[in-house]
Write a protein that holds these residues in place. Structure first.
Motif, short mmCIF file in Angstrom:
data_model
loop_
_atom_site.label_atom_id
_atom_site.label_comp_id
_atom_site.label_asym_id
_atom_site.label_seq_id
_atom_site.Cartn_x
_atom_site.Cartn_y
_atom_site.Cartn_z
N GLU A 8 52.83 14.67 32.02
CA GLU A 8 53.15 15.93 31.34
C GLU A 8 54.59 16.31 31.67
OE1 GLU A 8 54.12 19.00 29.70
OE2 GLU A 8 52.10 18.38 29.13
N THR A 9 55.45 16.32 30.65
CA THR A 9 56.88 16.61 30.88
C THR A 9 57.46 17.54 29.81
OG1 THR A 9 57.52 14.64 29.61
CG2 THR A 9 57.26 14.37 32.00
N ALA A 10 56.62 18.29 29.13
CA ALA A 10 57.08 19.09 27.99
C ALA A 10 57.83 20.36 28.39
CB ALA A 10 55.90 19.47 27.10
N THR A 11 57.68 20.77 29.66
CA THR A 11 58.37 21.96 30.16
C THR A 11 59.09 21.60 31.46
OG1 THR A 11 56.52 22.78 31.50
CG2 THR A 11 56.55 23.41 29.17
N THR A 12 59.48 22.59 32.23
CA THR A 12 60.13 22.32 33.51
C THR A 12 59.17 21.71 34.53
OG1 THR A 12 59.70 24.62 34.13
CG2 THR A 12 61.90 24.09 33.28
N ASN A 13 57.88 21.76 34.26
CA ASN A 13 56.89 21.19 35.18
C ASN A 13 56.77 19.69 34.96
OD1 ASN A 13 54.90 21.25 37.18
ND2 ASN A 13 53.25 21.38 35.67
N CYS A 14 57.21 18.92 35.94
CA CYS A 14 57.07 17.46 35.89
C CYS A 14 55.75 17.13 36.58
CB CYS A 14 58.23 16.79 36.61
SG CYS A 14 58.20 14.98 36.51
N SER A 15 54.78 16.65 35.81
CA SER A 15 53.41 16.54 36.31
C SER A 15 52.83 15.16 36.02
CB SER A 15 52.55 17.62 35.64
OG SER A 15 51.22 17.60 36.11
N VAL A 16 52.25 14.55 37.06
CA VAL A 16 51.65 13.22 36.95
C VAL A 16 50.26 13.25 37.57
CG1 VAL A 16 51.80 10.80 37.69
CG2 VAL A 16 53.87 12.04 37.02
N GLY A 17 49.29 12.70 36.87
CA GLY A 17 47.94 12.65 37.39
C GLY A 17 47.33 11.27 37.21
N ILE A 18 46.41 10.93 38.10
CA ILE A 18 45.59 9.74 37.96
C ILE A 18 44.16 10.22 37.74
CG2 ILE A 18 44.77 7.59 38.99
CD1 ILE A 18 47.74 7.53 38.57
N ALA A 19 43.56 9.81 36.63
CA ALA A 19 42.21 10.26 36.30
C ALA A 19 41.28 9.06 36.15
CB ALA A 19 42.22 11.06 35.00
N LYS A 20 40.06 9.22 36.64
CA LYS A 20 39.05 8.18 36.49
C LYS A 20 37.79 8.80 35.90
CE LYS A 20 36.61 4.47 38.90
NZ LYS A 20 36.40 3.78 40.20
N ASP A 21 37.35 8.24 34.78
CA ASP A 21 36.14 8.71 34.10
C ASP A 21 36.22 10.21 33.79
OD1 ASP A 21 35.42 6.11 34.65
OD2 ASP A 21 34.12 6.64 36.33
N GLY A 22 37.41 10.69 33.47
CA GLY A 22 37.59 12.09 33.10
C GLY A 22 37.77 13.04 34.26
N GLU A 23 37.77 12.53 35.48
CA GLU A 23 37.95 13.36 36.67
C GLU A 23 39.30 13.07 37.31
OE1 GLU A 23 35.88 15.70 37.72
OE2 GLU A 23 34.41 15.30 36.14
N LEU A 24 40.00 14.12 37.69
CA LEU A 24 41.31 13.96 38.30
C LEU A 24 41.18 13.47 39.73
CD1 LEU A 24 44.37 14.55 37.64
CD2 LEU A 24 44.05 16.66 38.93
N LEU A 25 41.85 12.37 40.05
CA LEU A 25 41.84 11.84 41.41
C LEU A 25 43.03 12.36 42.21
CD1 LEU A 25 41.02 8.05 40.78
CD2 LEU A 25 39.42 9.90 41.35
N ILE A 26 44.20 12.31 41.60
CA ILE A 26 45.45 12.68 42.26
C ILE A 26 46.32 13.46 41.29
CG2 ILE A 26 47.60 11.81 43.28
CD1 ILE A 26 45.26 11.41 45.12
N LEU A 27 46.96 14.52 41.78
CA LEU A 27 47.93 15.27 40.99
C LEU A 27 49.22 15.39 41.77
CD1 LEU A 27 48.50 17.01 38.44
CD2 LEU A 27 47.79 18.99 39.80
N LYS A 28 50.31 15.01 41.15
CA LYS A 28 51.64 15.14 41.75
C LYS A 28 52.52 15.87 40.76
CE LYS A 28 55.05 14.21 44.65
NZ LYS A 28 55.10 14.74 46.03
N GLU A 29 53.01 17.06 41.11
CA GLU A 29 53.84 17.80 40.17
C GLU A 29 54.81 18.71 40.90
OE1 GLU A 29 51.24 19.94 37.55
OE2 GLU A 29 50.57 21.34 39.08
N ASP A 30 55.86 19.07 40.18
CA ASP A 30 56.87 19.96 40.73
C ASP A 30 57.51 20.73 39.58
OD1 ASP A 30 58.72 20.89 42.93
OD2 ASP A 30 60.18 20.00 41.56
N ASN A 31 57.56 22.05 39.73
CA ASN A 31 58.19 22.90 38.72
C ASN A 31 59.39 23.58 39.36
OD1 ASN A 31 58.88 24.58 36.65
ND2 ASN A 31 56.84 25.42 36.34
N SER A 32 60.54 22.94 39.23
CA SER A 32 61.75 23.42 39.89
C SER A 32 62.60 24.30 39.00
CB SER A 32 62.58 22.23 40.38
OG SER A 32 62.97 21.42 39.29
N LYS A 33 62.06 24.64 37.80
CA LYS A 33 62.76 25.51 36.85
C LYS A 33 64.00 24.87 36.24
CE LYS A 33 59.71 28.63 37.81
NZ LYS A 33 58.57 28.85 36.90
N ASN A 34 64.19 23.60 36.50
CA ASN A 34 65.23 22.87 35.77
C ASN A 34 64.68 21.49 35.44
OD1 ASN A 34 65.63 21.14 38.07
ND2 ASN A 34 66.93 22.72 38.96
#
Length: 219
Positions: A8-34
């Motif tokens: 997910e990169t559509a806004t200032t929030n840079c967001s990466v997830g790993i999902a298995k069978d529809g469930e989120l395993l890991i979320l890594k994100e940062d919203n630094s406003k730039n």
């Protein structure tokens, strides 16, 4: 059932997830406003896969936010997703950005309006019911005090996204509920991506382009 990388990169929030069978395993994100996605996205992908204990070759698909949103952010996310799909030979799944915001409020009583800032008094918006069925097409619209009165006169309406603050300044309707400074995230992408994967609702990797909705906006 699938192992899916979500971007997910559509806004200032840079967001990466790993999902298995529809469930989120890991979320890594940062919203630094730039917009630092060019520097962060691939680092976040590597870190997320490492924490999840998976390799790129184990992925079944890559899901990416398709827009609307930042031209630059969308280009980075989609280009990265397409590159991975090409190299790994796996499907590309696209998820409307405004759907991700609406999913944060799934089940709330009333209607939901996802709203992303599009500069000045303009926003990208879409309207949903509490089950996230879209009731009105996605639009780029200039906000006025009466912009959503057709919905506000009938029920409570939840407004969510980084474009909400500017509407709160001009809307005084008692049925309006404002969820400010909320950003789309890979967190909400997990279940949607799994559903699309099972339905084989995938994109043509060669020809897929982000949904910009309007002409280029820097940033």
């Amino acid at each position: 059932m699938a192992l899916i990388l979500c971007l997910e990169t559509a806004t200032t929030n840079c967001s990466v997830g790993i999902a298995k069978d529809g469930e989120l395993l890991i979320l890594k994100e940062d919203n630094s406003k730039n917009y630092s996605h060019a520097e962060k996205l691939h680092v976040f992908i590597k870190e997320a896969m490492l924490k999840a204990g998976v390799t790129a070759n184990e992925l079944d698909a890559v899901a990416v936010s398709k827009g609307p949103g930042s031209y630059t952010g969308l280009r980075i996310g989609v280009s990265s997703a397409k590159g991975l799909c090409y190299s790994l030979g796996i499907p590309l799944i696209s998820v409307p950005t405004l759907d991700l915001l609406a999913y944060k409020l799934k089940g709330e009583k009333g209607l939901i309006v996802s709203m992303l800032d599009a500069r000045r008094m303009e926003v990208y918006s879409a309207v949903y019911d509490s089950d996230i069925n879209q009731l009105r097409d996605t639009e780029a619209q200039i906000l006025e005090p009466s912009s959503f009165n057709i919905y506000l006169e009938k029920s409570k309406v939840h407004f969510i996204g980084n474009g909400v603050a500017k509407f709160e300044d001009i809307c005084t309707h008692q049925n309006a509920v404002f969820h400010k400074e909320q950003y789309p995230s890979a967190k909400e992408m997990a279940a949607i991506a799994e559903y699309k994967y099972q339905k084989s609702d995938i994109e043509d990797v060669a020809y897929f382009e982000p949904y910009y909705l309007k002409d280029f906006i820097a940033g």
